[in-house]
Write an enzyme that holds these catalytic residues in place. Structure first.
Site, short mmCIF file in Angstrom:
data_model
loop_
_atom_site.label_atom_id
_atom_site.label_comp_id
_atom_site.label_asym_id
_atom_site.label_seq_id
_atom_site.Cartn_x
_atom_site.Cartn_y
_atom_site.Cartn_z
N TRP A 60 35.79 -4.68 -45.79
CA TRP A 60 35.13 -5.37 -44.67
C TRP A 60 36.08 -5.61 -43.49
CZ3 TRP A 60 30.57 -7.83 -43.11
CH2 TRP A 60 30.71 -8.81 -42.12
N ASP A 63 36.20 -9.37 -36.41
CA ASP A 63 36.76 -9.41 -35.05
C ASP A 63 38.03 -8.58 -34.85
OD1 ASP A 63 35.04 -11.51 -35.40
OD2 ASP A 63 36.45 -13.05 -34.77
N GLN A 79 40.19 -8.90 -38.26
CA GLN A 79 39.83 -9.74 -39.40
C GLN A 79 39.39 -8.81 -40.53
OE1 GLN A 79 39.24 -13.71 -39.39
NE2 GLN A 79 41.15 -12.92 -38.56
N TRP A 87 32.27 -10.66 -45.93
CA TRP A 87 33.20 -11.51 -45.20
C TRP A 87 33.91 -12.45 -46.20
CZ3 TRP A 87 34.11 -16.65 -44.66
CH2 TRP A 87 34.95 -17.02 -43.61
N PHE A 119 42.61 -16.76 -39.25
CA PHE A 119 41.41 -16.37 -38.51
C PHE A 119 41.84 -15.69 -37.20
CE2 PHE A 119 37.43 -18.92 -39.99
CZ PHE A 119 37.56 -18.38 -41.25
N ARG A 204 39.11 -22.91 -32.98
CA ARG A 204 39.71 -21.62 -33.37
C ARG A 204 39.75 -20.57 -32.24
NH1 ARG A 204 34.51 -21.79 -36.05
NH2 ARG A 204 33.23 -20.02 -35.43
N ASP A 205 40.43 -19.45 -32.57
CA ASP A 205 40.50 -18.20 -31.80
C ASP A 205 41.27 -18.34 -30.48
OD1 ASP A 205 38.74 -17.52 -33.86
OD2 ASP A 205 36.97 -17.83 -32.62
N GLU A 255 33.22 -19.72 -29.62
CA GLU A 255 34.31 -18.95 -30.25
C GLU A 255 34.88 -17.79 -29.42
OE1 GLU A 255 32.35 -17.98 -34.02
OE2 GLU A 255 31.69 -16.05 -33.25
#
Ligand code: FRU
Length: 533
Positions: A60, A63, A79, A87, A119, A204-205, A255
């Site tokens: 899998w 991003d 990811q 996921w 992440f 996040r991100d 995000e």
């Protein structure tokens, strides 16, 4: 990864009793996630493997992460679940390319540690050795990612943490991305911003970059699902200590933020000698405005540039030639259904452009020119054919994957219908828009007749409308067809649909019907970017 032990002790205050036991657990953890050695005998020759869209050899992906150019190489991290087709177990996978078309997958780079997972995040070249880690003349590559401690189920195989509490951390490489080390054993450089900002703690991100006019490093962070749309800006001199400098709050914020400065072009694509900042999120909601290194100020209301299943796009940092190239996750590839050893894919790299149309700034995308290196056979139809004449010629053209450019002039009230391997684009003269339905959805729609609403929902039919398709009396389309996707660019990329569609292997037909003059049509068959591997 030797970091695991330290991370366990430093981050969570675990007593290092029974070191040999922890040593073994650590090694087991490392072996468990560094599955890349098992990827090498998989190959790229499966019948549904996309020919020119990035997929992992196995398992899998979602991003794109840490996209950065340095010394002749583009680095694409992503990811990645190294243990399966769903996921979870988020790891940073890695691939390197010299042209953004041909990629060589590398061992997984940031592995899960402690009770959490790396992440999404971004990367940059530490041009002035701010981090102080440079070895010789090779600049350090620096990556900021979210360390996700999340007690929701389905995160992966590590024991879940006691509570959800993300922070932002740094990894760096002194050998051109071949190995990454965790700074401070994966501890926070930007600590969690507090429950009052994001009660769920899932911020996040981060996006990081150098802002030349203020000579500062900048980080932008989305402050989570429950923050009401808060985005925080930080400054740093050393990439380790980050000071909050401003916040914006946007209802649309969700995000994977990016902020880039772009040259403004006129409607025909010529530079106007003006620059603007573009801020966008994972759903490609965007605003255009100014940024002084601390504060972003919007100059027009939010717009959206997302059609179809794609998400979490980011741009290459340190691009060598002034281009801003974007790649996103082409959601719902679902290749596992076709028994492929991998699932999910990324969009084909596209340049981002900002055009001024009237008084408004409009984001446009266009496939990078390097796609031409994949052309294996080309056809071009004579100019100004009727649809019937064009159709007769198209009957003999049956490429599997291709890059098609067509311009037609609608001439009546009948729909103009372009069929490509079972997927259908319909131009409606009344609405001046294009309706798209992928081959699988088209088949499901046909099968849905007479079914209950609930049954139809289960079939999963997706259809899209691309508005304002008519420009100066004609419709101009560029369409990239790969084994698992359609990317459709209308009017030089003013509207783009980026969508996962698995075309059936035995359907290679192309046809056009309706009242229209086909002013021009060019088709380039594309070979696999993995052929030479
Ligand atoms: C977007 C996203 C990010 C997160 C990552 C986890 O698709 O939800 O916000 O960092 O995926 O894999």
């Amino acid at each position: 990864m030797n970091q695991t032990k330290n991370a366990l002790s430093n981050l969570f205050g675990l007593a290092l009793v029974g070191c040999s036991l922890i040593g073994k657990t650590e090694a087991a953890e490392e072996n468990q996630f560094q599955t890349f050695p098992s990827y090498k005998n998989v190959g790229y020759d499966q019948p549904y493997r996309p020919k020119f869209h990035f997929t992992s050899l196995k398992n899998w992906i979602n991003d794109p992460n840490g996209m950065v150019y340095y010394d002749g190489e583009y680095h694409l991290f992503f990811q990645h679940n190294p243990l399966g087709m769903g996921w979870g177990n988020m790891t940073w996978g890695h691939a390197i390319s010299t042209d953004m078309v041909h990629w060589t997958q590398q061992p997984h780079k940031i592995l899960p540690f402690g009770n959490g997972y790396p992440f999404s995040g971004t990367g940059l070249v530490d041009h002035n050795n701010s981090l102080g880690k440079q070895v010789g003349d090779t600049k350090t590559l620096v990556f900021m990612y979210s360390y996700a401690l999340d007690d929701r189920p389905r995160f992966g195989v590590l024991p879940p943490p006691k509570e959800t509490n993300y922070h932002q951390a740094i990894a760096y490489s002194t050998d051109k991305g071949r190995t990454l080390r965790l700074l401070n054993d994966g501890g926070p450089v930007i600590p969690n911003q507090g429950r009052e900002v994001d009660p769920k703690g899932t911020e996040r991100d981060p996006k990081i970059f150098w802002h030349e006019p203020s000579r500062k490093w900048v980080a932008i962070l989305w402050l989570g699902e429950a923050s009401g749309g808060k985005v925080r800006f930080f400054n740093s001199d050393d990439l380790q200590h980050w000071t909050p400098v401003s916040d914006i709050t946007r209802k649309w914020a969700h995000e994977c933020f990016d902020l880039v400065e772009l040259n403004v072009l006129d409607e025909a694509g010529k530079p106007l000698g003006e620059k603007k900042w573009l801020i966008y999120d994972g759903s490609l909601d965007y605003e255009v405005g100014s940024f002084d290194g601390k504060e972003f100020k919007a100059e027009q209301p939010v717009k959206n540039d997302k059609l179809g299943d794609w998400n979490a796009a980011q741009t290459f940092n340190n691009s060598p030639d002034g281009r801003t190239v974007i790649i996103g996750w082409l959601v719902k590839g679902n290749f596992y259904r076709k028994k492929m050893p991998f699932t999910e894919q990324l969009s084909f790299p596209a340049t981002l452009q900002l055009r001024k149309i009237g008084t408004e700034y409009q984001l446009c995308r266009w496939p990078i020119k390097e796609i031409e290196s994949l052309r294996s056979k080309s056809w071009s139809l004579p100019k100004d054919l009727s649809a019937t004449e064009a159709n007769a010629k198209l009957a003999a053209i049956t490429p599997e994957c291709f890059d098609l450019t067509v311009e037609f002039q609608p001439e009546g009230e009948k729909d103009v219908v372009l069929s490509l391997r079972g997927s259908v684009l319909t131009y409606s003269p009344a609405k001046k828009s294009i309706h798209f339905i992928g081959s699988e959805s088209a088949a499901n729609k046909a099968a849905s007749v007479g079914k209950s609403a609930e049954e139809i929902k289960k079939l999963g039919i997706s259809e899209y409308v691309m508005p304002n398709a008519l420009r100066n009396g004609s419709v101009k389309l560029r369409i990239l067809v790969d084994r698992g996707s359609f990317e459709i660019f209308v009017n030089d990329g003013e509207t783009v649909l980026t969508h996962s569609v698995i075309s059936e292997l035995d359907n290679k037909s192309i046809s056009i019907t309706g009242d229209a003059v086909i002013k021009s049509a060019e088709i380039h068959e594309l070979k696999s970017s993995w052929d030479e591997r």
